[in-house]
Motif scaffolding. Sequence first.
Motif, mmCIF file in Angstrom:
data_model
loop_
_atom_site.group_PDB
_atom_site.id
_atom_site.type_symbol
_atom_site.label_atom_id
_atom_site.label_comp_id
_atom_site.label_asym_id
_atom_site.label_seq_id
_atom_site.Cartn_x
_atom_site.Cartn_y
_atom_site.Cartn_z
ATOM 1 N N PHE A 1 0.922 -1.128 0.079
ATOM 2 C CA PHE A 1 -0.019 0.048 0.068
ATOM 3 C C PHE A 1 0.810 1.189 -0.142
ATOM 4 O O PHE A 1 0.386 2.240 -0.522
ATOM 5 C CB PHE A 1 -0.905 -0.021 1.147
ATOM 6 C CG PHE A 1 -2.526 -0.464 0.848
ATOM 7 C CD1 PHE A 1 -2.969 -0.098 -0.356
ATOM 8 C CD2 PHE A 1 -2.711 -1.579 1.698
ATOM 9 C CE1 PHE A 1 -4.260 -0.758 -0.449
ATOM 10 C CE2 PHE A 1 -3.950 -2.285 1.384
ATOM 11 C CZ PHE A 1 -4.849 -2.003 -0.040
ATOM 12 N N ALA A 2 2.022 1.162 0.636
ATOM 13 C CA ALA A 2 2.853 2.401 0.533
ATOM 14 C C ALA A 2 3.261 2.652 -0.741
ATOM 15 O O ALA A 2 3.394 3.614 -1.182
ATOM 16 C CB ALA A 2 4.021 2.272 1.462
ATOM 17 N N LEU A 3 3.700 1.370 -1.598
ATOM 18 C CA LEU A 3 4.101 1.698 -3.079
ATOM 19 C C LEU A 3 2.651 2.250 -3.708
ATOM 20 O O LEU A 3 2.984 3.118 -4.684
ATOM 21 C CB LEU A 3 4.138 0.244 -3.537
ATOM 22 C CG LEU A 3 5.000 -0.010 -4.852
ATOM 23 C CD1 LEU A 3 5.894 -1.202 -5.019
ATOM 24 C CD2 LEU A 3 3.898 0.198 -6.076
ATOM 25 N N ILE A 4 1.392 1.919 -3.466
ATOM 26 C CA ILE A 4 0.313 2.301 -4.261
ATOM 27 C C ILE A 4 0.395 3.862 -3.797
ATOM 28 O O ILE A 4 0.178 4.734 -4.930
ATOM 29 C CB ILE A 4 -0.804 1.792 -3.708
ATOM 30 C CG1 ILE A 4 -0.811 0.267 -4.463
ATOM 31 C CG2 ILE A 4 -2.023 2.413 -4.189
ATOM 32 C CD1 ILE A 4 -1.990 -0.630 -4.059
ATOM 33 N N GLU A 5 0.287 4.297 -2.637
ATOM 34 C CA GLU A 5 0.461 5.628 -2.321
ATOM 35 C C GLU A 5 1.510 6.560 -3.012
ATOM 36 O O GLU A 5 1.230 7.595 -3.458
ATOM 37 C CB GLU A 5 0.461 5.819 -0.737
ATOM 38 C CG GLU A 5 -0.379 5.228 0.020
ATOM 39 C CD GLU A 5 -1.471 6.174 0.196
ATOM 40 O OE1 GLU A 5 -1.571 7.567 0.230
ATOM 41 O OE2 GLU A 5 -2.534 5.837 0.248
ATOM 42 N N SER A 6 2.865 5.844 -3.220
ATOM 43 C CA SER A 6 3.791 6.591 -3.820
ATOM 44 C C SER A 6 3.445 6.767 -5.357
ATOM 45 O O SER A 6 3.729 7.754 -5.909
ATOM 46 C CB SER A 6 5.172 5.936 -3.526
ATOM 47 O OG SER A 6 6.225 6.494 -3.964
ATOM 48 N N ILE A 7 3.062 5.501 -6.060
ATOM 49 C CA ILE A 7 2.448 6.011 -7.351
ATOM 50 C C ILE A 7 1.551 6.837 -7.409
ATOM 51 O O ILE A 7 1.658 7.836 -8.465
ATOM 52 C CB ILE A 7 2.156 4.587 -8.161
ATOM 53 C CG1 ILE A 7 3.284 3.676 -7.817
ATOM 54 C CG2 ILE A 7 1.757 4.851 -9.640
ATOM 55 C CD1 ILE A 7 2.995 2.229 -8.588
ATOM 56 N N GLU A 8 0.714 7.196 -6.598
ATOM 57 C CA GLU A 8 -0.350 8.278 -6.712
ATOM 58 C C GLU A 8 0.251 9.550 -6.349
ATOM 59 O O GLU A 8 -0.419 10.854 -6.368
ATOM 60 C CB GLU A 8 -1.540 7.715 -5.652
ATOM 61 C CG GLU A 8 -2.350 6.514 -6.028
ATOM 62 C CD GLU A 8 -3.387 6.325 -5.124
ATOM 63 O OE1 GLU A 8 -3.469 6.968 -3.945
ATOM 64 O OE2 GLU A 8 -4.122 5.197 -5.409
ATOM 65 N N GLY A 9 1.549 9.670 -6.088
ATOM 66 C CA GLY A 9 2.209 10.883 -5.950
ATOM 67 C C GLY A 9 1.992 11.352 -4.437
ATOM 68 O O GLY A 9 2.228 12.565 -4.147
ATOM 69 N N LYS A 10 2.003 10.529 -3.459
ATOM 70 C CA LYS A 10 1.853 10.853 -2.072
ATOM 71 C C LYS A 10 3.002 10.232 -1.056
ATOM 72 O O LYS A 10 3.842 9.515 -1.905
ATOM 73 C CB LYS A 10 0.574 10.343 -1.459
ATOM 74 C CG LYS A 10 -0.682 10.926 -2.154
ATOM 75 C CD LYS A 10 -2.072 9.947 -1.862
ATOM 76 C CE LYS A 10 -3.098 10.244 -2.606
ATOM 77 N NZ LYS A 10 -3.995 9.189 -2.546
#
Lengths: 417, 153
Positions: free
Chosen positions: A174-183
């Motif tokens: 989920f951290a990876l997902i947040e990072s791809i989302e720009g967060k």
Amino acid sequence: MERKLISARCGVINPLSIDDYIKTGGYVALRKALRMERIEILEEISDSKLRGRGGAGFLTSTKMMGLAKESGPMKYIVCNADEGEPGNFKDRFLIENDPHQIIEGMAIIAFATRANHGYIYVRGEYDHAIEVLQWTLLEARKHKFLGNNIMDSDFSFDIELRSGAGSYVCGEEFALIESIEGKPGRTRVKPPFPTSIGLFGKPTLIQNVETLVNIPAILTMGGKAYSKIGMPNCTGTKLISLSGNVKNKGVYEIPFGISIRKVIFELGGGIENNKKLKMVQLGGACGPFIPEYMLDMLIDYERFEEFESKTGAGAIIVVDDRFDLFDLMLRVVRFFEHESCGKCTPCREGHAQLVILLQKFIDKKASMKDLISIESLARVMHQTALCGLGQSSPTAIISTLRYFRDEYIDRCDIWTN
Amino acid sequence: MDLTQLLAQYPHEENRLIDLLLDIQKQKNNHFISEQEIQMVAKHIGVSEAKVCSVISFYTLLSFHPRGRYVIQICRDIPCHINHSASIVGTLEQLLGIQMGQTTQNGLFSLEYSSCLGHCDAPPSMRIDGRTYVHLTPDKVKAIISEYRGRTP
């Protein structure tokens, strides 16, 4: 002892040449997959009993089925190339030496699960790997292995490259997902799992680089044949990142079921400068330290599960007897203190307290009460942290309390409270 | 490149924020994001300035503070540590006349610790300006630094 299933091309072909890849059997598995029924591909993966190679060792087919079941117009496949676990470099090795395998694996999974878009998330420090992947994506598109109507079929799928910016925790799903989302890369509470609500709120399957490159190999040889390699419940091969005070450092591909001792002394050529082996850290910073007498342990996820940690990424860090256990553990805990995202209390505050407690042992100012505190704090963090980082980071402490307890006691002043 | 020109290459999408910030830093000699740039990026992407700041403060490769023309990152984790990374840190500090975490007065070099750089098969390692150097020895470090010193006019 080595068995090269996924690293056979590494060091042999020119990684930047798509022709080299095709000449050595590349994209044959994708061609085969596009002629198969989707369920057949999922069954092959299920028969292979392939487990994720990123650390957690989750059954790949279960995750794939999860994504395949989801409906909706957008579904994502994400390749997790945020390799940042100290002691691990096998994903970099795969990217830099045989990058098309990753694209092929992603395309096959995307076809089988009806996903339409992919991302490769590479850590920002892997400058060369990023350049290799940029070129590889261009080449794959030019040759119609990516994009609209792949290999003139009705299947369309493309991949975007995203770079991290220096954060270990972004390897967590989920951290990876947040990072791809720009967060900022801060994890989310599970469930729901990414396969139901993931990237941009859409179903998302995240797989490690090494897991993905196993997919073409499985389709080529068949799931049943693949499952005969390695151990009954831990099939296939594993890339081992061997480092530390060992002669021949590097990446080795072995079938599961080889002992750690064999890897260190036969493949690795033993300890450098005729020193004596003191301990080995398995998996990386989040893995256990084990003493010399445990080296006959076989490399097998079932065996590793005993440590209640994610030792499955395949690092073996060899340490000779010049080094102090507590100095190394402080390094491990400081690493996690720096990399903690700060969202949950056990991880954010726990690491800061572990640093203070370890410092007391280093200064030989610890009391028996500190010994009890460090043990219970490590357990609490393991049980209550929100994501894999805080759950597995105390493993170094939990394991050394078990195998090197004498060293803790030696540093305690039993007369102090 | 001018910041306005750079911004024009990026869509108004939050998911490109990290790429954009990395790109801005890369274009600048002192590798950091200024207050004015934060304002312009926030406006372009359509998020608050606080959100941009939260991203910069979270990621190690992004910085609020000016750094050297060449940022030197040295691995501090176990595989490099047990292969003499401390002697590399010592050599660099002595050569540059600064401590870890500082920037030289002429603004040419910054010294930073880094988490594992993933080159544990060839320790110790460091990364300068997007290039990783491995199998370091004090002599090799001296040669690398004088090569970088020679590059600047």
